[in-house]
Design an enzyme around this catalytic site. Structure first.
Site, PDB file in Angstrom:
ATOM      1  N   GLU A   1       0.823  -1.208   0.000  1.00  0.00           N
ATOM      2  CA  GLU A   1       0.000   0.000   0.000  1.00  0.00           C
ATOM      3  C   GLU A   1       0.858   1.259   0.000  1.00  0.00           C
ATOM      4  O   GLU A   1       2.027   1.236   0.358  1.00  0.00           O
ATOM      5  CB  GLU A   1      -0.924   0.021   1.219  1.00  0.00           C
ATOM      6  CG  GLU A   1      -0.300  -0.432   2.528  1.00  0.00           C
ATOM      7  CD  GLU A   1       0.858   0.386   3.017  1.00  0.00           C
ATOM      8  OE1 GLU A   1       0.798   1.624   2.902  1.00  0.00           O
ATOM      9  OE2 GLU A   1       1.837  -0.197   3.512  1.00  0.00           O
TER      10      GLU A   1
ATOM     11  N   GLU B   1       4.573  -0.421   1.485  1.00  0.00           N
ATOM     12  CA  GLU B   1       4.797  -0.727   0.065  1.00  0.00           C
ATOM     13  C   GLU B   1       4.914  -2.228  -0.206  1.00  0.00           C
ATOM     14  O   GLU B   1       5.223  -2.626  -1.313  1.00  0.00           O
ATOM     15  CB  GLU B   1       6.084  -0.073  -0.473  1.00  0.00           C
ATOM     16  CG  GLU B   1       6.182   1.412  -0.353  1.00  0.00           C
ATOM     17  CD  GLU B   1       7.518   1.954  -0.874  1.00  0.00           C
ATOM     18  OE1 GLU B   1       8.323   1.165  -1.429  1.00  0.00           O
ATOM     19  OE2 GLU B   1       7.756   3.163  -0.736  1.00  0.00           O
TER      20      GLU B   1
END
Length: 348
Positions: free
Chosen positions: A174, A316
């Site tokens: 994310e 991430e």
């Protein structure tokens, strides 16, 4: 659009392969249990993949990016424009997860669900725009019902792409300024714990910034105290990318695709997915314990023991990607070691 698909039963691990793999581990040329979690990983993957030779050579990573209305409350050390800028950085190969995916030979998918600073069409980025941002959940629910349905479905779309590519492992990541605030709010509601137990530094807040974040969370939780189902808590307090991750995890479990969970935000999405569909838990492997304050609490809520503890807090999917070599080594040892009989080694 409908949420009926969320109730489709999850696939079930293979109990026979679990027993076969566990028996093989007892026969390999080592004292039983001496490879610790590497043994357990190989056994679990054999069961999840329904095979005697587990492998994670084909890894699919989906990074979902979205902005958050609660950024209006000054809960991040970074400006909101960064989300859209990082979408471009992911696609052009400059972000940490881009480097890690390249090094691992993993397929990296970047999904833009909606950013205030819209980078537009970018090669390698899937545009699945829901809105430029969620709403400020201190004022109103973060998402409408339609937006929640779309976010969950966009996550499931990524799993379909992963299955089409014959992926053996799914990783969700994310990006979104203020998304640790959304994750903390959602985790507080799901775990019924005060936000002071879940709120952390995020992108780098000092102690005063964290205390302000806690006060924002307290307002939000009071505002949405009547949200009493996981889906409604997700709608009121979550983010587009958190909902997409939850949808992806449910879809992966339904499709029989093992999942490696990253840090605080993705683990909160995983907790949400498990609260919606309890059998999702069987498909979750946990990569690392983030330095983000609330992550340990969410892991405890899932009865999860992660593989690594490296003080990472980037997100991430970087922590999950870092753990992939351990899974590969676990499989290589399981598949490649000789048994005592094959090696002509005496047993005790």
């Amino acid at each position: 659009m409908s949420l009926d698909w969320l109730s489709t039963p999850c696939a079930q691990p293979d109990g026979t392969q679990l027993e076969v793999a566990a028996a093989r581990q007892m026969q390999l040329t080592k004292p039983p249990g001496s490879l610790g979690q590497l043994e357990a990983l190989a056994i679990e993957l054999a069961s999840l993949q329904h095979t005697s030779t587990p492998a994670v050579d084909r890894v699919w990573i989906s990074v979902f990016a979205a902005d958050h209305g609660v950024a209006e409350e000054n809960v991040s050390a970074y400006p909101q424009v960064v989300t859209g800028e990082m979408v471009r950085n992911f696609a052009t190969g400059g972000a940490a997860i881009s480097v890690l995916a390249r090094t691992l030979g993993a397929n990296l998918e970047v999904v833009n669900l909606g950013t205030v600073n819209d980078p537009g069409e970018i090669p390698g980025v899937r545009r699945a725009i829901i809105a430029s941002s969620t709403a400020n959940f201190c004022v109103e629910p973060a998402m409408t019902s339609e937006q929640l349905e779309k976010a969950l479905a966009f996550g499931a779309d990524s799993v379909r792409a992963a299955k089409k590519a014959n992926a053996q492992l799914f990783i969700g990541g994310e990006m979104g300024i203020a998304n640790t605030t959304a994750a903390a709010a959602l985790a507080s509601a799901l775990l019924e714990e005060p936000p002071s137990c879940l709120a952390g530094a995020g992108t780098g807040l000092d102690s005063a910034g964290i205390q302000h974040k806690v006060s924002v969370l307290e307002r939000a939780l009071a505002k949405h105290a009547n949200a009493n189902t996981p889906l409604e808590q997700l709608r009121c307090l979550g983010g587009f990318e958190i909902a997409a991750l939850a949808g992806a995890f449910i879809a992966a479990a339904q499709a029989g695709l093992p999942i490696l969970v990253d840090g605080f935000i993705t683990t909160t999405a995983a907790l949400t997915a498990v609260r919606i569909q309890p059998d999702v838990r069987k498909w979750l492997l946990f990569a690392h314990r983030s330095k983000e304050h609330g992550h340990a609490r969410v892991l405890n809520g899932l009865n999860a023991e992660p593989l690594l503890d490296l003080n990472m807090r980037l997100g991430e999917a970087s922590g999950a990607a870092t753990a992939v070599p351990l899974l590969r080594l676990a499989c290589a040892l399981h598949n490649g070691m000789a048994t005592f009989e094959q090696a002509g080694v005496s047993t005790a």
